[in-house]
Each structure stands twice: as structure tokens, then as C-alpha cells.
Design a protein around this motif. Structure first.
Motif, PDB file in Angstrom:
ATOM      1  N   THR A 174       0.861  -1.190   0.000  1.00 25.67           N
ATOM      2  CA  THR A 174       0.000   0.000   0.000  1.00 25.67           C
ATOM      3  C   THR A 174       0.892   1.234   0.000  1.00 25.67           C
ATOM      4  O   THR A 174       1.869   1.280   0.760  1.00 25.67           O
ATOM      5  CB  THR A 174      -0.885   0.018   1.265  1.00 25.67           C
ATOM      6  OG1 THR A 174      -1.659  -1.190   1.310  1.00 25.67           O
ATOM      7  CG2 THR A 174      -1.816   1.224   1.272  1.00 25.67           C
ATOM      8  N   PRO A 175       0.602   2.230  -0.823  1.00 23.79           N
ATOM      9  CA  PRO A 175       1.403   3.456  -0.754  1.00 23.79           C
ATOM     10  C   PRO A 175       1.494   3.987   0.669  1.00 23.79           C
ATOM     11  O   PRO A 175       0.483   4.053   1.390  1.00 23.79           O
ATOM     12  CB  PRO A 175       0.639   4.412  -1.675  1.00 23.79           C
ATOM     13  CG  PRO A 175      -0.009   3.504  -2.678  1.00 23.79           C
ATOM     14  CD  PRO A 175      -0.419   2.289  -1.884  1.00 23.79           C
ATOM     15  N   GLU A 176       2.710   4.328   1.079  1.00 22.64           N
ATOM     16  CA  GLU A 176       2.960   4.708   2.465  1.00 22.64           C
ATOM     17  C   GLU A 176       2.263   6.029   2.830  1.00 22.64           C
ATOM     18  O   GLU A 176       1.947   6.851   1.972  1.00 22.64           O
ATOM     19  CB  GLU A 176       4.470   4.861   2.695  1.00 22.64           C
ATOM     20  CG  GLU A 176       5.297   3.624   2.393  1.00 22.64           C
ATOM     21  CD  GLU A 176       5.107   2.507   3.395  1.00 22.64           C
ATOM     22  OE1 GLU A 176       4.671   2.787   4.542  1.00 22.64           O
ATOM     23  OE2 GLU A 176       5.411   1.343   3.049  1.00 22.64           O
TER      24      GLU A 176
ATOM     25  N   ALA B  46     -12.210   1.770   4.015  1.00 22.38           N
ATOM     26  CA  ALA B  46     -13.077   0.945   4.861  1.00 22.38           C
ATOM     27  C   ALA B  46     -13.447  -0.362   4.166  1.00 22.38           C
ATOM     28  O   ALA B  46     -13.532  -1.417   4.805  1.00 22.38           O
ATOM     29  CB  ALA B  46     -14.331   1.723   5.235  1.00 22.38           C
ATOM     30  N   SER B  47     -13.668  -0.285   2.858  1.00 24.87           N
ATOM     31  CA  SER B  47     -13.989  -1.487   2.092  1.00 24.87           C
ATOM     32  C   SER B  47     -13.060  -1.657   0.903  1.00 24.87           C
ATOM     33  O   SER B  47     -13.309  -2.479   0.024  1.00 24.87           O
ATOM     34  CB  SER B  47     -15.441  -1.424   1.595  1.00 24.87           C
ATOM     35  OG  SER B  47     -15.637  -0.265   0.791  1.00 24.87           O
TER      36      SER B  47
ATOM     37  N   ASN C 198      -1.550  -6.460  16.117  1.00 26.69           N
ATOM     38  CA  ASN C 198      -2.333  -5.344  16.650  1.00 26.69           C
ATOM     39  C   ASN C 198      -1.782  -3.995  16.183  1.00 26.69           C
ATOM     40  O   ASN C 198      -2.552  -3.051  15.952  1.00 26.69           O
ATOM     41  CB  ASN C 198      -2.356  -5.397  18.179  1.00 26.69           C
ATOM     42  CG  ASN C 198      -3.135  -6.584  18.710  1.00 26.69           C
ATOM     43  OD1 ASN C 198      -4.184  -6.919  18.156  1.00 26.69           O
ATOM     44  ND2 ASN C 198      -2.626  -7.235  19.742  1.00 26.69           N
ATOM     45  N   ALA C 199      -0.469  -3.917  16.027  1.00 26.51           N
ATOM     46  CA  ALA C 199       0.137  -2.668  15.562  1.00 26.51           C
ATOM     47  C   ALA C 199      -0.300  -2.355  14.141  1.00 26.51           C
ATOM     48  O   ALA C 199      -0.612  -1.204  13.799  1.00 26.51           O
ATOM     49  CB  ALA C 199       1.658  -2.764  15.640  1.00 26.51           C
ATOM     50  N   MET C 200      -0.354  -3.369  13.290  1.00 25.88           N
ATOM     51  CA  MET C 200      -0.770  -3.152  11.913  1.00 25.88           C
ATOM     52  C   MET C 200      -2.271  -2.906  11.812  1.00 25.88           C
ATOM     53  O   MET C 200      -2.727  -2.102  10.981  1.00 25.88           O
ATOM     54  CB  MET C 200      -0.360  -4.341  11.046  1.00 25.88           C
ATOM     55  CG  MET C 200       1.145  -4.531  10.944  1.00 25.88           C
ATOM     56  SD  MET C 200       2.046  -3.058  10.378  1.00 25.88           S
ATOM     57  CE  MET C 200       1.598  -3.026   8.651  1.00 25.88           C
TER      58      MET C 200
ATOM     59  N   SER D 120      -7.719  -4.305   4.908  1.00 29.07           N
ATOM     60  CA  SER D 120      -7.699  -4.875   6.264  1.00 29.07           C
ATOM     61  C   SER D 120      -6.878  -6.152   6.292  1.00 29.07           C
ATOM     62  O   SER D 120      -6.078  -6.381   7.211  1.00 29.07           O
ATOM     63  CB  SER D 120      -9.126  -5.147   6.744  1.00 29.07           C
ATOM     64  OG  SER D 120      -9.805  -6.000   5.831  1.00 29.07           O
ATOM     65  N   GLN D 121      -7.053  -6.985   5.277  1.00 26.89           N
ATOM     66  CA  GLN D 121      -6.299  -8.240   5.193  1.00 26.89           C
ATOM     67  C   GLN D 121      -4.835  -7.974   4.893  1.00 26.89           C
ATOM     68  O   GLN D 121      -3.943  -8.643   5.433  1.00 26.89           O
ATOM     69  CB  GLN D 121      -6.908  -9.130   4.122  1.00 26.89           C
ATOM     70  CG  GLN D 121      -6.199 -10.463   3.932  1.00 26.89           C
ATOM     71  CD  GLN D 121      -6.825 -11.283   2.811  1.00 26.89           C
ATOM     72  OE1 GLN D 121      -8.028 -11.212   2.556  1.00 26.89           O
ATOM     73  NE2 GLN D 121      -6.004 -12.064   2.118  1.00 26.89           N
ATOM     74  N   ALA D 122      -4.571  -6.995   4.032  1.00 28.40           N
ATOM     75  CA  ALA D 122      -3.187  -6.687   3.663  1.00 28.40           C
ATOM     76  C   ALA D 122      -2.368  -6.291   4.883  1.00 28.40           C
ATOM     77  O   ALA D 122      -1.197  -6.692   5.007  1.00 28.40           O
ATOM     78  CB  ALA D 122      -3.165  -5.576   2.622  1.00 28.40           C
TER      79      ALA D 122
END
Length: 414
Positions: A53-55, A126-127, A109-111, A94-96
Motif C-alpha cells: 500500500t502506498p505509504e 473501509a472497504s 495489533n500494531a498493523m 484490512s487483510q493486507a
């Protein structure tokens, strides 16, 4: 420094909304569809690490970051991705982030907290999927007149680069060694860059595809067969990218971590007839770059080395003549006696800047990022080379605009 003030400093250097795409090449120049020169003045934005994901989206909305990029005068972003992402683009964010915790061996938990922060600042998340995040970045940039180069940085999503990270040389190449090639699956790479190019055709503002970042040989790789692997595999990738998306520039660098194109003189040019009018070379140069280490004490010798290893491709009328993009250079922004630069970084940058100004070539600064979701096992890792501060609010070094200002000017053309 507020974004509006930075924009006022650069003035005419702000991105040109009137650039007519697609871009093309002629000799050593990049031109727009009307034949006017377009000088690429870019900044790198990473997305190739474990989260794919772009930072920075946990720190600020995409719109804020895109506003900042445009306000600095950059007219393009070199946006990096992994082959993991290219072949699996529709992973929910969310999965990534949960998967990134496993890949980086850190607390999930941090991620998960970072993902929640992204959703708070960027509602699409969100989705949304990782591909949606790339699309949001590209769209926000182009709305502000900033073009995008999609750069394949690695195969396995992770920090880059080293000789034992498994991302360095094609696994089908001569002299296979697991340390440098175990993740560089040649077929997956070819399929991945082709897939990204095809998708990019639907994304306004994407003007180029970087085929692979910092190709690097180890032990017997690439040395004893006349760079045959380099010609073979990059030729295949370029052809597939161009067939999938004929509009984009095709960008490739040399060996030794994108620092050595000398084989073009000894072994001949790559056959670019299949993507004629779209070819761009790239090169990298840092203060610590090994290829130039013997020359860095003497600026004149160092500039000669830059030309010997890479800059010679700008000489007009040669079979290999094409535009040359300095796609990575950079220096510490954390402070130093030379308007924020250390003595070593200042010496390096002034010499490199003079070289780039002398040929008025394209460039991309490393890097935009103030921080990373996770880098080499450290959560919320700081980027000392970052243009933005740790929280992605504004400039890390307020003197950076003055350092870069001459490089934004266009002084040569066809």
C-alpha cells in the motif's frame, strides 16, 4: 513551512496542467503529444513494502499528500509496487495489513491500528483493496497535474535492496544463487509488469512503467555471459508492457543496482524497435553508491564516472541515445551544518546537482515518505531521507526547496 508558502517559492515550477498525453521520446528528449519537451521532476513514493500500500495513508488523507507533492513543484511521482501486489491486486486493505504483520514478524495489533488510522483519514479504505489505494493516489495526483510512473521495485514485498534479499536477479538467469534470486521468479515478474501496464491504461496520469528497480548481480550472475540475461529478460518485459499499454514510456536501468549501462558500448544496444519512441534509461546515485566509491573524493572525477557509467546515453546520434532519468538520489534531511545537510551529503549533492544541471536531464528524488508502516521489522519506521516530516504534515528540511530550485528549471531542449 506551509504548503502555500512553498508553492510561492517555486512559482512557475508548479506542475503543468497543460501537458498533453501520451508522452513519447525523440533522441534524448521526452516530448508531449504536441512535441513539446516535458522534463520529469519527480519524487519517489514507496508502496512496495509488506503492506503493498502506498505509504503514509495512516498519517494523512491522500488529498493532503497530493497537495504537498504538487506544491513542491514536482510534476511526477515514481510510485513503487511489488510483484506480490501486481499478481494479487484485490486484497482488502484490512487483510493486507494483517498479513503484513506476519510477513514482517511484528505484532498484528500494531498493523491493525495502522489500518484503522487509514480508514479514519481515507474513507475509501473501509472497504477498499490495495489496488484501490494505488488508484486513489494516482487519481489525486493527476487531479493536481502530477503524473505517475509505476515502478516495479521488488518481487516479494519488502524493503529493498541487498545481495541476499532474493529480489536481485532473475531466477532463470545464468549462475542462479538463492540468496539473490529466490524470490525473483522470472515468469511471475513478466506476468506482473504486463498486468500492471494493462491496468495502468485505465488510470489517467500514468505515463511510464519502470521495469525493475536495482537489478544486481551476485557471484557468477550477469558477468560472464555478456549481460545476456539483461538483454533477454528486459527485452521481453518491455515488449509485453508496450503491447499491454502502448501509451506509456518504458523505463529500464543497467546492472550493479541501476548504476552501470557500460555494456551498451561493449555489447551493443538493446533492440527497442518493438517499443520505439517510448524508451527511457534510468540510473541511481547516492553518496554511498559503491559503483562510484573510488571517485567521490574528487568531484571532477566523480562527474566523469557518472558519464562513463550512465550519462553517455545522452550523447545524441548514437544507437543507444535516449532520455536518462536519475530515478533515485537523495540525502539525509535530519539536519546538518549545510542548510540541513551533513558535510558528506552536501559535497555529494552539490557535485551531482552540477552534473544533472549540465545536461538538464530528468530526475526523481528519494523520497517523499516521512515514515513507513513497517520497515525491516520496525513499526512506524522513520525515513531520514524523507521530504516530508514523520507525520507527513510538511517539509522535514525547510531549506530543501532552495537546494532543489535550480533542478526544476528547463534549460535545454530539442
Amino acid at each position: 513551512m506551509k504548503i502555500a508558502l512553498v508553492a510561492a517559492i517555486f512559482g512557475a515550477a508548479l506542475p503543468a496542467l497543460g501537458v498533453k498525453l501520451p508522452l513519447k521520446t525523440s533522441s534524448r528528449w521526452i516530448l508531449d503529444a504536441d512535441g513539446q519537451r516535458v522534463k520529469l521532476r519527480c519524487v519517489n513514493w514507496a508502496g512496495h513494502l509488506e503492506a503493498n500500500t502506498p505509504e503514509g495513508l495512516n498519517k494523512q488523507p491522500v488529498s493532503h499528500i497530493a497537495d504537498f507533492v504538487a506544491a513542491q513543484g514536482f510534476n511526477c511521482v515514481r510510485l513503487t509496487y511489488s510483484i506480490d501486489h501486481a499478481l494479487n491486486p484485490n486484497v482488502p486493505l484490512s487483510q493486507a495489513f494483517a498479513s503484513a504483520a506476519t510477513a514482517a514478524n511484528i505484532d498484528v495489533n500494531a498493523m491493525n491500528t495502522m489500518y484503522a488510522q487509514i480508514v479514519e483519514k481515507n474513507s475509501f479504505a473501509a472497504s477498499g483493496t490495495t489496488r484501490d489505494a494505488y488508484a486513489a493516489v494516482i487519481s489525486a495526483l493527476w487531479e493536481r497535474g502530477v503524473m505517475t510512473i509505476l515502478d516495479n521495485h521488488v518481487s516479494k514485498a519488502s524493503w529493498c535492496c541487498g545481495l541476499t534479499d532474493g529480489n536481485g536477479w532473475w531466477d532463470k538467469g545464468y549462475g542462479y544463487t538463492a540468496a539473490n534470486s529466490r524470490f525473483f521468479n522470472t515468469d511471475n515478474w513478466l506476468n506482473g509488469v504486463e498486468s500492471m501496464a494493462a491496468w495502468a491504461a485505465s488510470q489517467p496520469g500514468v505515463i511510464g512503467m519502470g521495469l525493475r528497480n536495482e537489478i544486481r548481480e551476485f557471484l557468477l550472475q550477469g558477468t560472464f555471459n555478456g549481460r545476456t540475461d539483461w538483454y533477454n529478460f528486459l527485452g521481453q518485459a518491455a515488449g509485453r508492457v508496450h503491447r499491454a499499454n502502448p501509451d506509456v514510456l518504458v523505463i529500464m536501468g543497467g546492472t550493479q543496482s541501476t548504476t552501470d549501462l557500460t555494456h551498451l558500448r561493449t555489447e551493443g544496444n538493446i533492440d527497442w524497435s518493438a517499443w520505439a519512441g517510448k524508451h527511457v534509461w534510468e540510473w541511481h546515485a547516492y553518496e554511498f553508491t559503491v559503483t562510484y566509491a573510488l571517485f567521490k573524493a574528487d568531484c571532477e572525477a566523480l562527474q566523469q564516472a557518472y558519464g562513463l557509467f550512465n550519462g553517455f546515453v545522452l550523447a545524441q546520434g548514437e544507437e543507444y541515445t535516449a532520455p536518462l532519468l536519475l530515478s533515485e538520489f537523495g540525502f539525509g534531511m535530519a539536519g546538518g551544518p549545510n542548510t540541513g545537510l551533513s558535510d558528506d551529503d552536501d559535497r555529494y549533492f552539490q557535485c551531482l546537482k552540477d552534473y544533472v544541471l549540465g545536461n538538464d536531464s530528468e530526475w526523481a528524488l528519494w523520497a517523499l515518505m516521512g515514515s513507513y508502516y513497517v520497515r525491516e521489522g520496525t513499526v512506524d519506521s522513520d525515513e531520514s531521507f524523507g521530504v516530508m516530516d514523520h507525520d507527513w504534515v510538511g517539509l522535514r528540511n525547510k531549506d530543501l526547496p532552495a537546494h532543489l530550485a535550480p533542478m526544476f528549471q528547463v534549460t535545454q531542449g530539442p
